[in-house]
Motif scaffolding. Sequence first.
Motif, PDB file in Angstrom:
ATOM      1  N   ILE A  64       0.635  -0.941   0.196  1.00 31.06           N
ATOM      2  CA  ILE A  64       0.115   0.299  -0.103  1.00 31.06           C
ATOM      3  C   ILE A  64       0.688   1.760  -0.328  1.00 31.06           C
ATOM      4  O   ILE A  64       1.835   1.763   1.036  1.00 31.06           O
ATOM      5  CB  ILE A  64      -0.840  -0.217   1.170  1.00 31.06           C
ATOM      6  CG1 ILE A  64      -1.531  -1.506   1.824  1.00 31.06           C
ATOM      7  CG2 ILE A  64      -2.377   1.234   1.022  1.00 31.06           C
ATOM      8  CD1 ILE A  64      -1.855  -1.471   2.521  1.00 31.06           C
ATOM      9  N   MET A  68      -2.542   5.049  -1.244  1.00 32.34           N
ATOM     10  CA  MET A  68      -3.791   4.236  -0.894  1.00 32.34           C
ATOM     11  C   MET A  68      -3.915   3.964  -2.045  1.00 32.34           C
ATOM     12  O   MET A  68      -5.054   2.472  -2.220  1.00 32.34           O
ATOM     13  CB  MET A  68      -4.893   4.679  -0.419  1.00 32.34           C
ATOM     14  CG  MET A  68      -4.300   5.463   1.516  1.00 32.34           C
ATOM     15  SD  MET A  68      -5.534   6.333   1.806  1.00 32.34           S
ATOM     16  CE  MET A  68      -5.293   8.047   1.784  1.00 32.34           C
ATOM     17  N   ALA A 102       3.182  -1.490   3.805  1.00 33.61           N
ATOM     18  CA  ALA A 102       2.209  -0.157   3.838  1.00 33.61           C
ATOM     19  C   ALA A 102       2.884   1.016   4.632  1.00 33.61           C
ATOM     20  O   ALA A 102       4.227   1.259   5.027  1.00 33.61           O
ATOM     21  CB  ALA A 102       0.942  -0.570   5.241  1.00 33.61           C
ATOM     22  N   VAL A 106      -0.201   5.894   5.308  1.00 35.18           N
ATOM     23  CA  VAL A 106      -1.473   5.773   5.015  1.00 35.18           C
ATOM     24  C   VAL A 106      -1.842   5.211   6.680  1.00 35.18           C
ATOM     25  O   VAL A 106      -1.815   4.402   7.500  1.00 35.18           O
ATOM     26  CB  VAL A 106      -1.645   3.355   4.834  1.00 35.18           C
ATOM     27  CG1 VAL A 106      -2.540   3.259   4.123  1.00 35.18           C
ATOM     28  CG2 VAL A 106      -0.818   3.929   3.485  1.00 35.18           C
ATOM     29  N   VAL A 110      -7.311   1.801   6.297  1.00 33.01           N
ATOM     30  CA  VAL A 110      -7.162   1.695   5.506  1.00 33.01           C
ATOM     31  C   VAL A 110      -6.419  -0.188   5.737  1.00 33.01           C
ATOM     32  O   VAL A 110      -6.813  -0.889   4.758  1.00 33.01           O
ATOM     33  CB  VAL A 110      -5.994   2.504   4.658  1.00 33.01           C
ATOM     34  CG1 VAL A 110      -6.086   1.491   3.072  1.00 33.01           C
ATOM     35  CG2 VAL A 110      -7.172   3.866   4.276  1.00 33.01           C
TER      36      VAL A 110
END
Length: 139
Positions: A64, A68, A102, A106, A110
Motif C-alpha cells: 500500500i 493508498m 504499507a 497510510v 486502511v
Amino acid sequence: MQLESGNDPLMSEINVTPFVDVMLVLLIIFMVTAPMMVQGVDVDLPTATSQALPTDEQQLIISIDADMNVYINEQEVSAAFLAEKLEAVMANLDKKNVYLKADKKVPYGVVVNIMSQIKKAGITSLGMITLPEDENQAG
C-alpha cells in the motif's frame, strides 16, 4: 647468433592485462546501471526492532503506497477486488503466506481493511514488512 625456429622454447603465458581491463570496464558499467534496474512500489516503511526472517522462495507481497494504491507484488489492484484477486493467485501456490508492506503515512483503518480483505481470501499466514531502525536513521 641466429636461432632456428625448431629450437625456440614455446611461450605459454597468457597476457591477462586485456582481460583485467575488460573486467574493470564491465564492473563500472554494472555499478552504474544496477541502481537504475531496481523496480517495485515506492513505500516509506515504518521501523521496528526485529530480526530479518530467512526466506528461500519468492514471497507474495501486498503493498500500500502513500496514495493508498494497493499492489500484489508490482501489479496494481483495486482494494475492493483484492480478496478475489488473491484467491485466484493463491489457488496456484502451495503455501498460503502473504506479506503486507504499507507506507507509514497510510491511515491505520486502511491497513486494517486490507488485512481483512487478505483474511477473506483465505490466507493462513500474514506477515508485516518493516525497516530496521538502523536503516531508517542512516537515511
